[in-house]
Write a protein that holds these residues in place. Structure first.
Motif, PDB file in Angstrom:
ATOM      1  N   GLY A  93     -26.421  10.581  68.639  1.00 56.01           N
ATOM      2  CA  GLY A  93     -27.423   9.798  68.363  1.00 56.01           C
ATOM      3  C   GLY A  93     -28.537   9.985  67.292  1.00 56.01           C
ATOM      4  N   ARG A  94     -28.704  11.179  67.023  1.00 51.19           N
ATOM      5  CA  ARG A  94     -29.883  11.187  66.282  1.00 51.19           C
ATOM      6  C   ARG A  94     -29.281  11.768  64.960  1.00 51.19           C
ATOM      7  N   SER A  95     -28.113  12.097  64.664  1.00 53.39           N
ATOM      8  CA  SER A  95     -27.654  12.584  63.333  1.00 53.39           C
ATOM      9  C   SER A  95     -27.248  11.604  62.685  1.00 53.39           C
ATOM     10  N   LEU A  96     -26.899  10.185  62.979  1.00 48.51           N
ATOM     11  CA  LEU A  96     -26.471   9.121  62.481  1.00 48.51           C
ATOM     12  C   LEU A  96     -27.718   8.358  61.913  1.00 48.51           C
ATOM     13  N   PHE A  97     -27.886   8.032  60.601  1.00 48.04           N
ATOM     14  CA  PHE A  97     -29.085   7.000  60.179  1.00 48.04           C
ATOM     15  C   PHE A  97     -29.119   5.532  60.913  1.00 48.04           C
ATOM     16  N   PRO A  98     -30.111   5.416  61.532  1.00 47.47           N
ATOM     17  CA  PRO A  98     -29.803   4.154  62.542  1.00 47.47           C
ATOM     18  C   PRO A  98     -30.038   2.950  61.718  1.00 47.47           C
ATOM     19  N   TRP A  99     -30.736   3.107  60.510  1.00 45.70           N
ATOM     20  CA  TRP A  99     -31.026   1.944  59.550  1.00 45.70           C
ATOM     21  C   TRP A  99     -29.774   1.614  58.663  1.00 45.70           C
ATOM     22  N   MET A 100     -28.724   2.302  58.644  1.00 41.13           N
ATOM     23  CA  MET A 100     -27.495   2.148  58.018  1.00 41.13           C
ATOM     24  C   MET A 100     -26.316   1.712  59.001  1.00 41.13           C
ATOM     25  N   THR A 101     -25.574   1.072  58.323  1.00 39.61           N
ATOM     26  CA  THR A 101     -24.180   0.549  59.156  1.00 39.61           C
ATOM     27  C   THR A 101     -23.296   1.853  59.147  1.00 39.61           C
ATOM     28  N   VAL A 102     -22.276   1.719  59.964  1.00 47.14           N
ATOM     29  CA  VAL A 102     -21.403   2.867  59.957  1.00 47.14           C
ATOM     30  C   VAL A 102     -20.949   3.346  58.609  1.00 47.14           C
ATOM     31  N   GLU A 103     -20.507   2.255  57.782  1.00 46.51           N
ATOM     32  CA  GLU A 103     -19.839   2.640  56.570  1.00 46.51           C
ATOM     33  C   GLU A 103     -20.914   3.309  55.785  1.00 46.51           C
ATOM     34  N   LYS A 104     -22.155   2.759  55.696  1.00 38.47           N
ATOM     35  CA  LYS A 104     -23.145   3.447  54.722  1.00 38.47           C
ATOM     36  C   LYS A 104     -23.438   4.546  55.155  1.00 38.47           C
ATOM     37  N   ASN A 105     -23.416   5.156  56.498  1.00 37.96           N
ATOM     38  CA  ASN A 105     -23.596   6.445  57.003  1.00 37.96           C
ATOM     39  C   ASN A 105     -22.621   7.430  56.458  1.00 37.96           C
ATOM     40  N   VAL A 106     -21.205   6.947  56.240  1.00 37.28           N
ATOM     41  CA  VAL A 106     -19.988   7.662  56.136  1.00 37.28           C
ATOM     42  C   VAL A 106     -20.290   7.846  54.521  1.00 37.28           C
ATOM     43  N   GLU A 107     -20.725   6.895  53.784  1.00 40.19           N
ATOM     44  CA  GLU A 107     -20.643   6.737  52.457  1.00 40.19           C
ATOM     45  C   GLU A 107     -21.663   7.671  51.820  1.00 40.19           C
ATOM     46  N   LEU A 108     -22.946   7.822  52.484  1.00 36.41           N
ATOM     47  CA  LEU A 108     -24.002   8.496  51.909  1.00 36.41           C
ATOM     48  C   LEU A 108     -23.691   9.729  51.209  1.00 36.41           C
ATOM     49  N   PRO A 109     -22.872  10.603  51.960  1.00 34.73           N
ATOM     50  CA  PRO A 109     -22.953  12.072  51.227  1.00 34.73           C
ATOM     51  C   PRO A 109     -22.026  11.772  50.163  1.00 34.73           C
ATOM     52  N   LEU A 110     -21.153  11.027  50.157  1.00 37.74           N
ATOM     53  CA  LEU A 110     -20.137  10.912  48.870  1.00 37.74           C
ATOM     54  C   LEU A 110     -20.902  10.252  47.563  1.00 37.74           C
ATOM     55  N   LYS A 111     -21.978   9.445  48.054  1.00 39.40           N
ATOM     56  CA  LYS A 111     -22.723   9.181  46.662  1.00 39.40           C
ATOM     57  C   LYS A 111     -23.431  10.266  46.202  1.00 39.40           C
ATOM     58  N   GLU A 112     -23.995  10.969  46.870  1.00 39.33           N
ATOM     59  CA  GLU A 112     -24.810  12.257  46.491  1.00 39.33           C
ATOM     60  C   GLU A 112     -23.949  13.240  45.882  1.00 39.33           C
ATOM     61  N   LYS A 113     -22.642  13.310  46.136  1.00 41.19           N
ATOM     62  CA  LYS A 113     -21.412  13.936  45.696  1.00 41.19           C
ATOM     63  C   LYS A 113     -21.127  13.537  44.288  1.00 41.19           C
ATOM     64  N   GLY A 114     -21.463  12.075  44.190  1.00 43.31           N
ATOM     65  CA  GLY A 114     -20.987  11.664  42.705  1.00 43.31           C
ATOM     66  C   GLY A 114     -19.813  11.037  42.586  1.00 43.31           C
ATOM     67  N   VAL A 115     -19.217  10.506  43.919  1.00 45.99           N
ATOM     68  CA  VAL A 115     -17.794   9.880  43.788  1.00 45.99           C
ATOM     69  C   VAL A 115     -17.876   8.686  43.433  1.00 45.99           C
ATOM     70  N   ALA A 116     -16.984   7.980  42.809  1.00 44.00           N
ATOM     71  CA  ALA A 116     -17.006   6.789  42.053  1.00 44.00           C
ATOM     72  C   ALA A 116     -16.736   5.639  43.360  1.00 44.00           C
ATOM     73  N   LYS A 117     -17.385   4.451  42.985  1.00 41.73           N
ATOM     74  CA  LYS A 117     -17.596   3.428  43.984  1.00 41.73           C
ATOM     75  C   LYS A 117     -16.223   3.138  44.575  1.00 41.73           C
ATOM     76  N   ALA A 118     -15.333   2.869  43.841  1.00 43.77           N
ATOM     77  CA  ALA A 118     -13.941   2.612  44.225  1.00 43.77           C
ATOM     78  C   ALA A 118     -13.244   3.702  45.131  1.00 43.77           C
ATOM     79  N   GLU A 119     -13.475   4.827  44.582  1.00 41.44           N
ATOM     80  CA  GLU A 119     -13.110   6.119  45.228  1.00 41.44           C
ATOM     81  C   GLU A 119     -13.707   6.282  46.758  1.00 41.44           C
ATOM     82  N   ARG A 120     -15.058   5.956  46.676  1.00 38.81           N
ATOM     83  CA  ARG A 120     -15.784   6.124  47.957  1.00 38.81           C
ATOM     84  C   ARG A 120     -15.355   5.143  48.995  1.00 38.81           C
ATOM     85  N   LYS A 121     -15.268   3.882  48.536  1.00 41.86           N
ATOM     86  CA  LYS A 121     -14.783   2.808  49.296  1.00 41.86           C
ATOM     87  C   LYS A 121     -13.575   3.351  50.054  1.00 41.86           C
TER      88      LYS A 121
END
Lengths: 274, 280
Positions: free
Chosen positions: A92-120
């Protein structure tokens, strides 16, 4: 399908951890050395207060060891290494409560530099892998505890890590959900080929999940025994848990942990009936 | 996420009915107060407290004299005051959030700044008016600066608290996944502190209004504060009361806008709090 990534081997050499607070030094970990092979699933058990979480935080690069070193895939861990994902107990405390489930899963991928389509694609596949394909637009706090922990697992899976660290991930979910999540972790582990370190206080869980189980002593922590779990690759909640070999291993680990609680510090001193 | 068992039409009715009822409740007290004012002042012969009817009667001639709306006293005065408040408030927001994030993030900086912050927090902002006038004269910058120094503290102190209070488990998670400083700021620090930032912003808004009026009363020839002071000095009490009404309306409208922004910005937070209370 989520790609099969290659696990990295993890090596721990003479790690010691002393906490110094209020002028009083507390030795949490005395001396730990072990190796985890690439693609292996190792469970770590020990009495409560055995420094399990301390060990995991050191492995994760979140806490510096007082001495000794941890290497991941041959590189010394100095901070959180790339290619490492964590799943913590407090879902309950390791997920970002201000982000949807999708955004939570996507966040580290953004930092990793994964392209948008691939992230999706990765996000969708990871959510499907934990049976939450329809929950992407929900917020974590709209989900049950077990579902939230599945989101944390999906986030780790989507990251395509080489090593996955799990700190008592199922300690706070109900018993039935727990069994489902155990099978989920086994299935994902086999599919992804990732190295998994799974810390738990539940002995049955450790024996059911692990290829090996590391039994820790009381603090200051040392490694009592590395128990090989030869229950085969296919595990089943009913078949495996009722198998005589499972019972034997479980009792062995149980006795060790019980005696560790009372201060056992060497396997030679253990009085084992199993 | 268990669906409520009430049939859908009944739910909608209850929801809209509840909304209507709340609007009625919200407007009831102002209506009562205006009515009381109306009748209580109706026969007043005291020049300091003219009948409300007279105040409203004079309203168009005082505020909307002249041919076009654009150059009317109303648009000029309210425009000046509102633009001052908004500019000062925006500057205070930016400074408060930037400094608050820095001080809240870095422990040594916090230990270094905290005693001084407590000192400045304890000083009532209106006291700064004559002091700032000494240094800055009475130009436009003074009035903006007064609003900034008044509104800054609640924003700054609440932002510091908000940043400091971010869950360590979330911070560990961000670190473990190697989030860089920029992504950390926008994905963790700012949203994590946003409930407190909104709280600070709400307090700051009312202080900004107070400082706007004080600045205009002391050091301006335009704006609503100056209008009140001038009407008072020329014994135009009915006009003075109408200016007070306008001021109250400006405050209410700004608070309503703030509330709407907050409702959207903190949707997640209300849901999160509800789920925590539900013992999920």
């Amino acid at each position: 399908m989520v790609q099969k990534s290659h696990g990295a081997d993890l090596s721990v050499r003479s790690v010691r951890k002393v906490y110094t607070g209020r002028g009083q030094a507390v030795e949490a970990i005395q001396d730990l050395s072990f190796d985890v092979n690439a693609g292996e699933l190792v469970c770590v058990v020990g009495p409560s207060g055995a420094g399990k979480t301390t060990l995991l935080r050191i492995l994760a690069g979140l806490l510096p060891a007082t001495s000794g070193e941890v290497t991941l895939g041959g590189t010394v861990v100095k901070g959180p290494p790339p290619g490492m994902a964590v799943v913590l107990q407090e879902y309950g405390r390791s997920l970002f409560p201000w982000m949807t489930v999708e955004k939570n899963v996507e966040l580290p991928l953004k930092e990793k530099g994964v392209a948008k389509a691939e992230r999706k694609r990765l996000v969708q596949e990871a959510l499907e892998a934990v049976s939450l394909a329809d929950a992407g637009k929900s917020y974590p706090w709209q989900l049950s505890g077990g579902m939230q922990q599945r989101v944390a697992i999906a986030r780790a899976v989507a990251y395509e890590p080489q090593v996955l660290l799990m700190d008592e991930p199922f300690a706070a979910v109900d018993a039935q959900t727990r069994l489902e999540l155990e099978d989920l972790v086994r299935a994902l582990w086999r599919r992804l080929g990732v190295t998994v370190i799974f810390v738990t206080h539940d002995i049955d869980e450790a024996v059911y999940l692990g290829e090996r189980v590391f039994v820790l002593s009381n603090r200051p922590t040392i490694l009592l025994e590395e128990v090989k779990i030869d229950l085969g690759a296919e595990r089943d909640q009913i078949e495996t848990r009722t198998h005589p070999a499972f019972g034997r291993l479980r009792n062995h680990v149980y006795e060790l942990v019980q005696q560790a609680k009372k201060g056992l510090r060497s396997i030679e001193d253990a009085r084992l009936t199993h | 996420m268990s669906a409520p068992s009430t049939p859908a039409p009944a739910r909608v009715l209850a929801a809209t009915g509840g909304g209507l009822w709340r609007i009625v409740l919200a407007l009831l007290l102002p209506a009562v107060l205006v009515t009381v004012w109306w009748f209580a002042s109706a026969d007043s012969t005291d020049p300091q407290v003219p009948p409300l009817a007279t105040v409203l009667d004079k309203f168009p001639t005082v505020w909307f004299a002249g041919d076009d709306l654009g150059s009317s006293l109303f648009v000029e005065t309210v425009g000046q005051s509102v633009s001052r408040v908004l500019i000062g408030y925006a500057i205070a927001m930016v400074i408060g959030i930037v400094l608050g994030v820095l001080i809240g993030t870095f422990r040594p900086l916090r230990d270094f700044c905290e005693p001084v912050l407590e000192f400045f927090r304890a000083i009532p902002p209106p006291i700064l008016t004559p002091i700032l006038m000494l240094f800055m004269g009475i130009d436009h910058a003074l009035k903006i600066s007064l609003i900034v120094v008044g509104a800054l503290w609640p924003i700054l102190l609440n932002t510091i608290e908000g940043v400091r209070g971010i869950d360590p488990v979330l911070k560990d998670t961000a670190r473990a996944y190697g989030l860089g400083p920029v992504r950390r700021l926008f994905s963790l620090t700012l949203p994590g502190a946003s409930p407190q930032i909104y709280t600070g912003g709400r307090q700051a808004l009312s202080i900004a209004l107070i400082m706007m009026v004080i600045g205009e009363m002391f050091a301006a020839f335009d704006g609503i504060g100056s209008a009140i002071a001038q009407f008072q000095a020329t014994f135009s009490t009915a006009s003075m009361w109408s200016a007070v009404l306008i001021l109250g309306c400006i405050g209410s409208v700004l608070a309503l806008i703030f509330g709407a922004v907050e409702r959207v910005g903190l949707t997640w937070y209300r849901g999160y709090l509800r789920s925590q209370r539900g013992g999920a």
